[in-house]
Structure formats: structure tokens, C-alpha cells
Motif scaffolding. Sequence first.
Motif, PDB file in Angstrom:
ATOM      1  N   HIS A  41       0.848  -1.189   0.000  1.00 62.28           N
ATOM      2  CA  HIS A  41       0.000   0.000   0.000  1.00 62.28           C
ATOM      3  C   HIS A  41       0.886   1.244   0.000  1.00 62.28           C
ATOM      4  O   HIS A  41       1.776   1.385   0.840  1.00 62.28           O
ATOM      5  N   SER A  42       0.624   2.135  -0.937  1.00 60.30           N
ATOM      6  CA  SER A  42       1.400   3.362  -1.083  1.00 60.30           C
ATOM      7  C   SER A  42       0.704   4.488  -0.321  1.00 60.30           C
ATOM      8  O   SER A  42      -0.442   4.838  -0.632  1.00 60.30           O
TER       9      SER A  42
ATOM     10  N   GLU B  89       3.599   0.036  11.031  1.00 60.17           N
ATOM     11  CA  GLU B  89       4.678  -0.819  10.535  1.00 60.17           C
ATOM     12  C   GLU B  89       4.706  -2.153  11.281  1.00 60.17           C
ATOM     13  O   GLU B  89       4.942  -3.213  10.691  1.00 60.17           O
ATOM     14  N   ALA B  90       4.463  -2.111  12.587  1.00 60.80           N
ATOM     15  CA  ALA B  90       4.405  -3.353  13.358  1.00 60.80           C
ATOM     16  C   ALA B  90       3.254  -4.238  12.876  1.00 60.80           C
ATOM     17  O   ALA B  90       3.389  -5.465  12.784  1.00 60.80           O
ATOM     18  N   LEU B  91       2.134  -3.615  12.556  1.00 58.67           N
ATOM     19  CA  LEU B  91       0.999  -4.374  12.023  1.00 58.67           C
ATOM     20  C   LEU B  91       1.317  -4.964  10.662  1.00 58.67           C
ATOM     21  O   LEU B  91       0.919  -6.098  10.354  1.00 58.67           O
ATOM     22  N   ALA B  92       2.020  -4.199   9.829  1.00 59.30           N
ATOM     23  CA  ALA B  92       2.392  -4.701   8.506  1.00 59.30           C
ATOM     24  C   ALA B  92       3.252  -5.961   8.629  1.00 59.30           C
ATOM     25  O   ALA B  92       3.046  -6.943   7.899  1.00 59.30           O
ATOM     26  N   ASP B  93       4.194  -5.936   9.552  1.00 58.76           N
ATOM     27  CA  ASP B  93       5.037  -7.120   9.762  1.00 58.76           C
ATOM     28  C   ASP B  93       4.212  -8.310  10.230  1.00 58.76           C
ATOM     29  O   ASP B  93       4.409  -9.443   9.781  1.00 58.76           O
ATOM     30  N   ARG B  94       3.298  -8.053  11.126  1.00 63.16           N
ATOM     31  CA  ARG B  94       2.508  -9.147  11.719  1.00 63.16           C
ATOM     32  C   ARG B  94       1.504  -9.729  10.737  1.00 63.16           C
ATOM     33  O   ARG B  94       1.268 -10.940  10.718  1.00 63.16           O
ATOM     34  N   PHE B  95       0.904  -8.891   9.906  1.00 63.88           N
ATOM     35  CA  PHE B  95      -0.176  -9.349   9.033  1.00 63.88           C
ATOM     36  C   PHE B  95       0.251  -9.466   7.573  1.00 63.88           C
ATOM     37  O   PHE B  95      -0.584  -9.609   6.685  1.00 63.88           O
ATOM     38  N   ASP B  96       1.540  -9.399   7.332  1.00 65.12           N
ATOM     39  CA  ASP B  96       2.110  -9.709   6.022  1.00 65.12           C
ATOM     40  C   ASP B  96       1.623  -8.789   4.902  1.00 65.12           C
ATOM     41  O   ASP B  96       1.112  -9.222   3.875  1.00 65.12           O
ATOM     42  N   PHE B  97       1.770  -7.496   5.138  1.00 65.42           N
ATOM     43  CA  PHE B  97       1.587  -6.527   4.058  1.00 65.42           C
ATOM     44  C   PHE B  97       2.663  -5.466   4.218  1.00 65.42           C
ATOM     45  O   PHE B  97       3.386  -5.439   5.224  1.00 65.42           O
ATOM     46  N   ALA B  98       2.814  -4.618   3.227  1.00 66.41           N
ATOM     47  CA  ALA B  98       3.864  -3.592   3.267  1.00 66.41           C
ATOM     48  C   ALA B  98       3.251  -2.219   3.051  1.00 66.41           C
ATOM     49  O   ALA B  98       2.275  -2.051   2.305  1.00 66.41           O
ATOM     50  N   LEU B  99       3.843  -1.236   3.728  1.00 63.21           N
ATOM     51  CA  LEU B  99       3.432   0.156   3.579  1.00 63.21           C
ATOM     52  C   LEU B  99       4.600   0.950   3.012  1.00 63.21           C
ATOM     53  O   LEU B  99       5.676   0.988   3.608  1.00 63.21           O
ATOM     54  N   ASP B 100       4.384   1.551   1.863  1.00 66.68           N
ATOM     55  CA  ASP B 100       5.407   2.371   1.218  1.00 66.68           C
ATOM     56  C   ASP B 100       5.061   3.839   1.475  1.00 66.68           C
ATOM     57  O   ASP B 100       4.080   4.364   0.945  1.00 66.68           O
ATOM     58  N   TRP B 101       5.881   4.495   2.308  1.00 61.95           N
ATOM     59  CA  TRP B 101       5.604   5.859   2.741  1.00 61.95           C
ATOM     60  C   TRP B 101       6.307   6.882   1.845  1.00 61.95           C
ATOM     61  O   TRP B 101       7.478   6.733   1.556  1.00 61.95           O
ATOM     62  N   THR B 102       5.608   7.912   1.445  1.00 65.16           N
ATOM     63  CA  THR B 102       6.200   9.071   0.772  1.00 65.16           C
ATOM     64  C   THR B 102       5.792  10.316   1.542  1.00 65.16           C
ATOM     65  O   THR B 102       4.606  10.620   1.669  1.00 65.16           O
ATOM     66  N   THR B 103       6.785  11.023   2.094  1.00 58.35           N
ATOM     67  CA  THR B 103       6.503  12.157   2.971  1.00 58.35           C
ATOM     68  C   THR B 103       6.559  13.478   2.207  1.00 58.35           C
ATOM     69  O   THR B 103       7.473  13.714   1.414  1.00 58.35           O
ATOM     70  N   PHE B 104       5.573  14.332   2.474  1.00 58.10           N
ATOM     71  CA  PHE B 104       5.483  15.658   1.864  1.00 58.10           C
ATOM     72  C   PHE B 104       5.564  16.713   2.966  1.00 58.10           C
ATOM     73  O   PHE B 104       4.935  16.560   4.017  1.00 58.10           O
ATOM     74  N   ASP B 105       6.298  17.782   2.719  1.00 54.67           N
ATOM     75  CA  ASP B 105       6.533  18.803   3.745  1.00 54.67           C
ATOM     76  C   ASP B 105       5.487  19.913   3.731  1.00 54.67           C
ATOM     77  O   ASP B 105       5.744  21.033   4.155  1.00 54.67           O
ATOM     78  N   TRP B 106       4.296  19.619   3.291  1.00 59.32           N
ATOM     79  CA  TRP B 106       3.266  20.638   3.140  1.00 59.32           C
ATOM     80  C   TRP B 106       2.767  21.059   4.523  1.00 59.32           C
ATOM     81  O   TRP B 106       2.288  20.239   5.306  1.00 59.32           O
ATOM     82  N   SER B 107       2.858  22.350   4.806  1.00 62.33           N
ATOM     83  CA  SER B 107       2.593  22.816   6.161  1.00 62.33           C
ATOM     84  C   SER B 107       2.599  24.342   6.187  1.00 62.33           C
ATOM     85  O   SER B 107       2.917  25.005   5.194  1.00 62.33           O
ATOM     86  N   CYS B 108       2.274  24.886   7.353  1.00 63.87           N
ATOM     87  CA  CYS B 108       2.390  26.340   7.538  1.00 63.87           C
ATOM     88  C   CYS B 108       3.841  26.787   7.495  1.00 63.87           C
ATOM     89  O   CYS B 108       4.138  27.918   7.075  1.00 63.87           O
ATOM     90  N   GLU B 109       4.744  25.938   7.933  1.00 59.28           N
ATOM     91  CA  GLU B 109       6.173  26.271   7.836  1.00 59.28           C
ATOM     92  C   GLU B 109       6.572  26.430   6.379  1.00 59.28           C
ATOM     93  O   GLU B 109       7.308  27.361   6.021  1.00 59.28           O
ATOM     94  N   ARG B 110       6.068  25.550   5.527  1.00 59.08           N
ATOM     95  CA  ARG B 110       6.343  25.679   4.094  1.00 59.08           C
ATOM     96  C   ARG B 110       5.738  26.973   3.549  1.00 59.08           C
ATOM     97  O   ARG B 110       6.349  27.660   2.726  1.00 59.08           O
ATOM     98  N   TYR B 111       4.538  27.318   4.044  1.00 59.77           N
ATOM     99  CA  TYR B 111       3.889  28.553   3.597  1.00 59.77           C
ATOM    100  C   TYR B 111       4.750  29.770   3.943  1.00 59.77           C
ATOM    101  O   TYR B 111       4.882  30.706   3.148  1.00 59.77           O
ATOM    102  N   ALA B 112       5.339  29.760   5.156  1.00 56.79           N
ATOM    103  CA  ALA B 112       6.179  30.871   5.586  1.00 56.79           C
ATOM    104  C   ALA B 112       7.404  31.029   4.700  1.00 56.79           C
ATOM    105  O   ALA B 112       7.897  32.139   4.482  1.00 56.79           O
TER     106      ALA B 112
END
Length: 354
Positions: free
Chosen positions: A6-7, A29-52
Amino acid sequence: MTQRRHSIAVIPGDGIGPEVIEAGQRVLEALADRFDFALDWTTFDWSCERYAETGTMMPEDGIDQVRAHDAIYLGAVGWPSVPDHVSLWGLLIPLRRDLDLYANVRPVKLFEGVTCPLAGRTPDDIDFVVVRENVEGEYSKIGGRLYEGTEHEAANQVAMFTRHGTDRIMDIAFELAQTRRKHVTSATKSNGIVHTMPFWDERFEAAKTRHPGIDTAAYHIDILTAHFVLNPDRFDVVVASNLFGDILSDLGPAIAGSIGIAPSANLNPARTTPSMFEPVHGSALDIAGQGIANPAAAIWSGAMMLDHLGETAASDAVMSALAETFKHPETRTRDLGGTASTSEAVDAVLKAMG
């Protein structure tokens, strides 16, 4: 080998957002290991700090960047130097509207061990879901201001209710009730708002005919808020417009002990775009960086995300573990009368998962 992947687009945001999202990711992530699925994380810096720094909450092609993901996991958005309407209309509302996340689903539940502010109430009394229309209604951009800065200054804003939008949120509420205790309550104000709310009532009546076998009730929003406090056991699924749902879905967690545990799902039921999952509590800048933020809402939102992605067993497992941690003061955070830090609360959930 893991077959299911899952992306996930991750938007930690502001304040305690990054802290609780990191906590949620540890659990997921602990659940993914236990239940045999994978999570592919992509992080975005969208925030008020980015707005500033850049003048925008997210880049112009931000919606396209997240569109290909399976889900969005969002922390919190808000900062004193950025007006709330800027952060809301610069990030959350575009995500909801451009991705057609029209169903905002917010569970309300009193857990064993959590102190209820309502005298004599038990977990059996408070267990309902607010289904909020999420892309139209009172939160429209139709309107404007005239004669600004003069004694004749005026402002107006148009609430937009469509048959398409109203019918589909009603259907979501009735379909959800079919899986629960088979009761839907409508939030209205047709005695004072003479066009949109009578229209809402008419569409509620039409929805009742499409969904036989579901008991119903309708209350004006003012007395409905009173009943949330006085008679929370009346409610199973509550369907409401954008504004009324926004108010009710904050009041609900408050009567259940803490808005710090309140989750939400912004759903595209057709699954043509990624749905978004976020805690309700906001950026809580007064405790940001202290390591004491309650991660429960982010974990619960993550559980809702897993359920949406088809990982129901994993979702059930983490909710059982979370409920267990609420029973003991040493595994509850301070807002729930406990002593646990954010990391200690996460450790307790992981331990309870086994």
C-alpha cells in the motif's frame, strides 16, 4: 514474500502533527510485519512552515503528486502566524475537493478507563458516528465583501447544497447504519434557514425511501447539541452538513472524554482517488515538541486507513490494543489523566498487540 503493498502519502504538517504521525507509523509498521503486508511511505513537507518559506501550503501540482497513492495520512495543520483560512483553503479543502473526499466519517466512542465528563455514563452509552458532508454546503467560496473599510462594509457567503452532493452523503450514512444499529439522525435547522435546510430535509426523506429498514430521527442543530450532552445513547449514525458536521464531530469526542483521541476519515467511497485519514485534534502548539502528545487519534485514524485498504484484521488488532491501553493510567497520556509520554503510549499499544 509480502503480496500486498500500500502506497501512503504522508503529510505530517505542523505542531504535534509530525510527532503523532511518527507514532502512528511505528504502530502501522508493526501491524504490517505481523499481518504480512507492506506500507510504502512518501513524505510531503506541506505545512504552515512551508507557507512561511514559499508563500504556498503545497506546490501547484500537489494534488497530482498524491493522486497516485492508495491513501493519505495527515497529521495536523495550523500555526499562529498563518491565518486559519489560509492554511485550510491552501491545503485541506483543496485535498478534500479536488480528490472528491466527500464523506467525512468521525467515530465517537467512550472507552473503558477514559473519564467521561457526563455523570453516570458508561462505554455502552456513547458509541456513534458523525457522517459529515465534506465538499459543499456552508463551506463555499461563493460570496464576497463590499465597501471594505467603510461604515457600509458588508460581507456575504452562499451555502451551496446540491441534490447530487446531499443524496450521496445521505446514502453513505444509511449504508453505515445498516452495518451498525440501524438508526440515522439528521442534523437540520429548517425552522430558521429557509432554503437549504428544507431542501436537506426533503433529501433525507428521499433517502429513507431508498433505505428501508433503517429507523430515523431529525433534530434542529441547537437541540441536537443538547441531546449529545443529555442523551448520547440515542445516537448511532448522525448525518450532517459541512458546518453542522464540523461542530458535532468536535462536540462528540469532548463528551467521550477527549478530542485527543478523535480520528477521522475523508473518504472517496468510489475509490477513484486516495482517501485521507487524520486526527481531529489540530496542531496543539502549546505542547508541541514536549513528547507528551496523545498519539491515540493518529493511531485510530491509521486503523481506519488500514480498514479502508482491506487490512481489516490488522485494523481490529490495533483497536483492541488501543482500547486496552486506555484502561491503565500508566499507559494513558496526560490529557486522559495518565502519566505516559507519547513514546510510552506507543510502546504500550505495541505490547498490547502482542
